[in-house]
Structure formats: C-alpha cells, structure tokens
Motif scaffolding. Structure first.
Motif, PDB file in Angstrom:
ATOM      1  N   ILE A   1       0.822  -1.211   0.000  1.00 24.03           N
ATOM      2  CA  ILE A   1       0.000   0.000   0.000  1.00 24.03           C
ATOM      3  C   ILE A   1       0.856   1.262   0.000  1.00 24.03           C
ATOM      4  N   ASP A   2       2.007   1.221   0.655  1.00 31.85           N
ATOM      5  CA  ASP A   2       2.887   2.385   0.731  1.00 31.85           C
ATOM      6  C   ASP A   2       3.441   2.790  -0.643  1.00 31.85           C
ATOM      7  N   SER A   3       3.287   1.911  -1.651  1.00 31.65           N
ATOM      8  CA  SER A   3       3.812   2.216  -2.987  1.00 31.65           C
ATOM      9  C   SER A   3       2.786   2.907  -3.881  1.00 31.65           C
ATOM     10  N   ILE A   4       1.698   3.398  -3.288  1.00 34.94           N
ATOM     11  CA  ILE A   4       0.652   4.051  -4.079  1.00 34.94           C
ATOM     12  C   ILE A   4       1.219   5.263  -4.816  1.00 34.94           C
ATOM     13  N   ASP A   5       0.750   5.456  -6.044  1.00 38.80           N
ATOM     14  CA  ASP A   5       1.293   6.515  -6.885  1.00 38.80           C
ATOM     15  C   ASP A   5       0.201   7.111  -7.768  1.00 38.80           C
ATOM     16  N   PHE A   6      -0.206   8.334  -7.416  1.00 40.67           N
ATOM     17  CA  PHE A   6      -1.161   9.083  -8.228  1.00 40.67           C
ATOM     18  C   PHE A   6      -0.445  10.011  -9.206  1.00 40.67           C
ATOM     19  N   GLY A   7       0.908  10.060  -9.127  1.00 42.87           N
ATOM     20  CA  GLY A   7       1.636  11.057  -9.897  1.00 42.87           C
ATOM     21  C   GLY A   7       1.490  12.433  -9.272  1.00 42.87           C
ATOM     22  N   HIS A   8       1.166  12.479  -7.967  1.00 42.80           N
ATOM     23  CA  HIS A   8       0.907  13.723  -7.248  1.00 42.80           C
ATOM     24  C   HIS A   8       1.324  13.491  -5.798  1.00 42.80           C
ATOM     25  N   ASP A   9       2.478  14.035  -5.404  1.00 48.39           N
ATOM     26  CA  ASP A   9       3.075  13.732  -4.097  1.00 48.39           C
ATOM     27  C   ASP A   9       2.136  13.982  -2.926  1.00 48.39           C
ATOM     28  N   GLU A  10       1.408  15.090  -2.967  1.00 49.43           N
ATOM     29  CA  GLU A  10       0.497  15.417  -1.870  1.00 49.43           C
ATOM     30  C   GLU A  10      -0.617  14.379  -1.743  1.00 49.43           C
TER      31      GLU A  10
ATOM     32  N   HIS B   1      -1.497  11.752   1.344  1.00 45.42           N
ATOM     33  CA  HIS B   1      -2.825  11.701   1.962  1.00 45.42           C
ATOM     34  C   HIS B   1      -3.437  10.311   1.835  1.00 45.42           C
ATOM     35  N   ALA B   2      -3.239   9.648   0.705  1.00 49.34           N
ATOM     36  CA  ALA B   2      -3.824   8.315   0.511  1.00 49.34           C
ATOM     37  C   ALA B   2      -3.289   7.307   1.526  1.00 49.34           C
ATOM     38  N   LYS B   3      -2.065   7.507   2.013  1.00 51.07           N
ATOM     39  CA  LYS B   3      -1.461   6.592   2.988  1.00 51.07           C
ATOM     40  C   LYS B   3      -1.933   6.869   4.417  1.00 51.07           C
ATOM     41  N   ALA B   4      -2.579   8.015   4.617  1.00 55.47           N
ATOM     42  CA  ALA B   4      -2.990   8.461   5.947  1.00 55.47           C
ATOM     43  C   ALA B   4      -4.119   7.595   6.520  1.00 55.47           C
ATOM     44  N   PRO B   5      -4.347   7.684   7.836  1.00 56.11           N
ATOM     45  CA  PRO B   5      -5.371   6.858   8.481  1.00 56.11           C
ATOM     46  C   PRO B   5      -6.780   7.026   7.924  1.00 56.11           C
ATOM     47  N   ASP B   6      -7.128   8.211   7.389  1.00 61.54           N
ATOM     48  CA  ASP B   6      -8.498   8.390   6.905  1.00 61.54           C
ATOM     49  C   ASP B   6      -8.737   7.805   5.516  1.00 61.54           C
ATOM     50  N   ILE B   7      -7.674   7.323   4.859  1.00 58.60           N
ATOM     51  CA  ILE B   7      -7.888   6.651   3.563  1.00 58.60           C
ATOM     52  C   ILE B   7      -7.375   5.213   3.687  1.00 58.60           C
ATOM     53  N   PHE B   8      -6.185   4.889   3.180  1.00 52.61           N
ATOM     54  CA  PHE B   8      -5.715   3.500   3.211  1.00 52.61           C
ATOM     55  C   PHE B   8      -5.126   3.077   4.561  1.00 52.61           C
ATOM     56  N   ASP B   9      -4.678   4.038   5.365  1.00 53.11           N
ATOM     57  CA  ASP B   9      -4.049   3.743   6.657  1.00 53.11           C
ATOM     58  C   ASP B   9      -2.918   2.720   6.475  1.00 53.11           C
ATOM     59  N   ALA B  10      -1.934   3.116   5.673  1.00 51.84           N
ATOM     60  CA  ALA B  10      -0.838   2.218   5.298  1.00 51.84           C
ATOM     61  C   ALA B  10      -0.019   1.735   6.485  1.00 51.84           C
ATOM     62  N   ALA B  11       0.087   2.548   7.535  1.00 51.04           N
ATOM     63  CA  ALA B  11       0.847   2.112   8.706  1.00 51.04           C
ATOM     64  C   ALA B  11       0.173   0.938   9.395  1.00 51.04           C
ATOM     65  N   LYS B  12      -1.146   0.950   9.485  1.00 52.95           N
ATOM     66  CA  LYS B  12      -1.896  -0.123  10.143  1.00 52.95           C
ATOM     67  C   LYS B  12      -2.168  -1.299   9.211  1.00 52.95           C
ATOM     68  N   TYR B  13      -2.405  -0.991   7.933  1.00 47.71           N
ATOM     69  CA  TYR B  13      -2.726  -2.023   6.934  1.00 47.71           C
ATOM     70  C   TYR B  13      -1.740  -1.892   5.771  1.00 47.71           C
ATOM     71  N   PRO B  14      -0.528  -2.414   5.914  1.00 48.37           N
ATOM     72  CA  PRO B  14       0.525  -2.168   4.915  1.00 48.37           C
ATOM     73  C   PRO B  14       0.353  -2.897   3.585  1.00 48.37           C
ATOM     74  N   THR B  15      -0.532  -3.887   3.542  1.00 46.14           N
ATOM     75  CA  THR B  15      -0.698  -4.640   2.289  1.00 46.14           C
ATOM     76  C   THR B  15      -2.171  -4.851   1.968  1.00 46.14           C
ATOM     77  N   ALA B  16      -2.420  -5.084   0.695  1.00 43.86           N
ATOM     78  CA  ALA B  16      -3.702  -5.608   0.209  1.00 43.86           C
ATOM     79  C   ALA B  16      -3.361  -6.941  -0.448  1.00 43.86           C
TER      80      ALA B  16
END
Length: 191
Positions: free
Chosen positions: A74-83, A87-102
């Motif tokens: 999940i941490d490798s998400i790439d919209f082509g837009h750093d901001e 945000h996508a990795k943050a707790p209110d979206i993917f929460d990559a720290a808590k859920y690092p994989t799909a």
C-alpha cells in the motif's frame, strides 16, 4: 504382455508429468495494479497505481486449474501527485501504517481452451476480506528472450465498492464508492 504393461505405465506417467502445475513468480517490474475512482461526485476520475507487487501463480493449463496469491504494498501508491500520495497513505484513507498490504488469494474458475479467463477469490483491503471476481484478458505465454525462461502475462480487470472495505473517505460528500481495477501483470516461470 510383459512389455506392453510397462510401456502403458510409462505413457500414463509421462502424460501426468506434462500436465503438472507450473509455478510462476510475479515480475514486480512489469506488474502494476492500477485503479480508477471518482473525485467530487463526478467532477473527474482519479487514477493511480501501486508500484510494488509480489506473489505467486500456480497454473496447470491442461487440467484448467490454478491458484493466485498476490500481495500489494500500500505504501507504494502513486497518483503522480506527491500530496495525494501522502494523503492516501494516511489513516483516513488507506491507513498504510496499520494495513501495509492488500492481498488477493484465489483460483482460476473459467478457461478458454488452456487460457484462464476468470479468477475468483478473497480480496483483503484495510483488514476487511470479501469475495472478488477478476476478468482475465489477453493472456499469453512466451519464451522470454532476455530471461531465458517462460513468461506469462495478461490484462486483468475487476471492480469493488470501497465502502465495503471501510475506505469511506469523502463518501459523505458525494464521492462515488465504485473502484475500477485495471491490472497489467507478468510472471516468470520458477526455475
């Protein structure tokens, strides 16, 4: 009769060996799960991809069977837009720290000849697991000229409701919950 029986046994064993399942490792440099999701209730469509994927595919084309076990970082998400990536990795979206994989763990369920056409399995995202069906198009295997072993590839598609996985960001603001998956995948036969 003494010669015929061993020859028949050899023929049966040889054909079984030819039909054995083959294991392929996902080629991470040629596999990119991408997705499309609504932005602002139809204002535009956001597209992104994940840059790190791993996994194993076991395929028996003669028996028309096989399994899939894929992990997406999940941490490798790439919209082509750093901001947006941050945000996508943050707790209110993917929460990559808590859920690092799909993950997707499934099996091939439909074939066209010896080519897989459909896979069904369990898709886990943000700690929620639900069934997911994937359509497989343009499946092809070749003798890879650089890797010197068999490579198989396909275009895979599917869809899901992100709200079903607790990915609820902005749904209350009218964002649509449907997510379309478009996945390019290549895998190399294990030596």
């Amino acid at each position: 009769m003494k010669i015929v029986l061993p020859l028949m046994l050899y023929a049966v064993l040889s054909s079984s060996a030819l039909a054995a399942p083959v294991t392929y490792d996902i080629d991470p440099s040629h596999t990119y799960p991408s997705f499309e999701a609504d932005h602002m209730g139809g204002l535009s469509t956001w597209r992104g991809k994940f840059n790190k994927t791993s996994g194993v595919i076991v395929l028996d084309r003669e028996a028309r069977s096989g399994t899939i076990d894929i992990t997406v970082d999940i941490d490798s998400i790439d919209f082509g837009h750093d901001e947006m990536n941050a945000h996508a990795k943050a707790p209110d979206i993917f929460d990559a720290a808590k859920y690092p994989t799909a993950t997707f763990k499934g099996r091939f369920t439909e074939f066209d000849g010896d080519r897989p056409k459909t896979a069904k399995g369990d898709f886990t995202l943000r700690g929620v697991t639900r069934p997911l069906e994937l359509e497989i198009d343009d499946f092809k295997c070749i003798d890879h000229p650089m890797e010197k072993r068999e490579a198989c590839g396909a275009d895979v598609s599917g869809s899901f409701n992100r709200g079903d996985y607790g990915l609820n960001f902005a749904l209350d603001m009218g964002f649509k919950p449907e997510v379309e998956l478009e996945i390019q995948v290549e895998a190399l036969r294990r030596p």
